[in-house]
Design a protein around this motif. Structure first.
Motif, mmCIF file in Angstrom:
data_model
loop_
_atom_site.group_PDB
_atom_site.id
_atom_site.type_symbol
_atom_site.label_atom_id
_atom_site.label_comp_id
_atom_site.label_asym_id
_atom_site.label_seq_id
_atom_site.Cartn_x
_atom_site.Cartn_y
_atom_site.Cartn_z
ATOM 1 N N TRP A 35 61.797 0.842 -61.830
ATOM 2 C CA TRP A 35 61.277 1.904 -62.682
ATOM 3 C C TRP A 35 59.782 2.025 -62.404
ATOM 4 O O TRP A 35 59.048 1.027 -62.405
ATOM 5 N N TYR A 36 59.363 3.279 -62.205
ATOM 6 C CA TYR A 36 57.952 3.589 -62.026
ATOM 7 C C TYR A 36 57.522 4.564 -63.121
ATOM 8 O O TYR A 36 58.326 5.364 -63.603
ATOM 9 N N GLN A 38 54.479 7.548 -64.027
ATOM 10 C CA GLN A 38 53.426 8.384 -63.464
ATOM 11 C C GLN A 38 52.699 9.099 -64.598
ATOM 12 O O GLN A 38 53.299 9.920 -65.308
ATOM 13 N N LEU A 44 52.177 6.687 -58.749
ATOM 14 C CA LEU A 44 53.230 5.975 -59.473
ATOM 15 C C LEU A 44 52.846 4.508 -59.621
ATOM 16 O O LEU A 44 52.332 3.886 -58.691
ATOM 17 N N GLN A 45 53.142 3.973 -60.791
ATOM 18 C CA GLN A 45 52.834 2.576 -61.085
ATOM 19 C C GLN A 45 54.145 1.852 -61.367
ATOM 20 O O GLN A 45 54.963 2.325 -62.163
ATOM 21 N N LEU A 46 54.334 0.711 -60.740
ATOM 22 C CA LEU A 46 55.561 -0.044 -60.926
ATOM 23 C C LEU A 46 55.610 -0.637 -62.329
ATOM 24 O O LEU A 46 54.701 -1.344 -62.752
ATOM 25 N N LYS A 49 61.208 -4.300 -61.930
ATOM 26 C CA LYS A 49 62.118 -4.252 -60.790
ATOM 27 C C LYS A 49 63.272 -5.234 -61.004
ATOM 28 O O LYS A 49 63.098 -6.311 -61.593
ATOM 29 N N TYR A 89 58.677 9.195 -65.968
ATOM 30 C CA TYR A 89 59.260 7.933 -65.551
ATOM 31 C C TYR A 89 60.300 8.180 -64.470
ATOM 32 O O TYR A 89 61.140 9.075 -64.595
ATOM 33 N N GLY B 101 59.112 -3.546 -54.345
ATOM 34 C CA GLY B 101 58.255 -2.605 -55.051
ATOM 35 C C GLY B 101 56.968 -2.370 -54.297
ATOM 36 O O GLY B 101 56.464 -3.262 -53.612
ATOM 37 N N THR B 103 52.957 -0.307 -54.005
ATOM 38 C CA THR B 103 51.794 0.213 -54.711
ATOM 39 C C THR B 103 51.471 1.587 -54.159
ATOM 40 O O THR B 103 51.333 1.750 -52.941
#
Lengths: 115, 113
Positions: A35-36, A38, A44-46, A49, A89, B101, B103
Motif C-alpha cells: 500500500w502506498y 500519495q 508515492l510513499q510506502l 508491505k 491510496y 518496496g 522510494t
C-alpha cells in the motif's frame, strides 16, 4: 498475470471513524503486496508491505492491512481517521517472483476525512 | 532521510520540442523505475533498470521515448518530439538490492501545449 482491483475510487469518513480501503489482487505466484499513499503534488510513499511473513502487516501512521489468501484480499484499515489522512491510496502487487519486480498498481482510492 | 531527486519539478513545453527529465536515485539502490501517472490511465510503468541495465521498456513508445542510466547516480527519460498526449506526471522510483518496496521521487509534471 498479476493485477489489482481497488473497490471504490472515493471513500469519505468522519474524523475518528474507521478507515477501510479495499484491495483485491490476482496473482499466479505467491504475491508481494503493498500500500502506498500519495498526498497532493507529491510522490508515492510506502505505507506497508506484505512479503509472505505475518498476514497482518502494520505500517506507518497506525495503518495496517491483512493478507487473506482465501479471499485474495489485502484491505487497508486504520482504527481512527485523522484529517491528515486525506490523500490517495494505491494498492500494488509485485509482478512476477522475487523482490525487485515491477509494481502493478490499482487505480487508487481517494480518501476524504470530514471534520 | 535519503530521497529520490527528480528535476525539473515542472516543465511546460511546446509540441515537437525535446524534453529531458532527470532522476537521482538513492545512493546504493540498484533498481530504478520510471512511471507515468495520468487521470485516465493511472500509474503506468515506462521502463526499469537493474544495475544500470534496462530490464523492461515495453511500456514506452519507442519512437519518441528513450530512457538511460549513464551512471549509477543518474537516470534520464527523454521525449523527442513531445506531444500533448505526453502531458502527465512522471515519477522515478528506486529500490535497494533484495528489498521490497520502492522510494518514489516527487515527480516531474510535464505539460505539452
Amino acid at each position: 498475470a498479476q493485477s489489482v482491483t481497488q473497490l471504490g475510487s472515493h471513500v469519505s469518513v468522519s474524523e475518528g471513524a474507521l478507515v477501510l480501503l479495499r484491495c483485491n489482487y490476482s496473482s499466479s505466484v505467491p504475491p508481494y503486496l503493498f500500500w502506498y499513499v500519495q498526498y497532493p503534488n507529491q510522490g508515492l510513499q510506502l505505507l506497508l508491505k506484505y512479503t509472505s511473513a505475518a498476514t497482518l502487516v502494520k505500517g506507518i501512521n497506525d495503518f495496517e492491512a491483512e493478507f487473506k489468501k482465501s479471499e485474495t484480499s489485502f484491505h487497508l484499515t486504520k482504527p481512527s481517521a485523522h484529517m491528515s489522512d486525506a490523500a490517495e491510496y494505491f494498492c500494488a502487487v509485485s509482478e512476477g517472483e522475487g523482490s525487485q519486480g515491477n509494481l502493478i498498481f490499482g487505480k487508487g482510492t481517494k480518501l476524504s476525512v470530514k471534520p | 532521510d535519503a530521497r529520490v531527486t527528480q528535476t525539473p519539478r515542472h516543465k511546460v513545453t511546446e509540441m515537437g520540442q525535446e524534453v529531458t527529465m532527470r532522476c537521482q536515485p538513492i545512493l546504493g539502490h540498484n533498481t530504478v523505475f520510471w512511471y507515468r501517472q495520468t487521470m485516465m490511465q493511472g500509474l503506468e510503468l515506462l521502463a526499469y533498470f537493474r544495475n544500470r541495465a534496462p530490464l523492461d521498456d515495453s511500456g514506452m513508445p519507442k519512437d519518441r521515448f528513450s530512457a538511460e542510466m549513464p551512471d549509477a547516480t543518474l537516470a534520464t527519460l527523454k521525449i523527442q518530439p513531445s506531444e500533448p498526449r505526453d502531458s502527465a506526471v512522471y515519477f522515478c522510483a528506486s529500490g535497494p538490492r533484495d528489498s521490497y518496496g520502492y522510494t518514489f521521487g516527487s515527480g516531474t509534471r510535464l505539460t505539452v501545449v
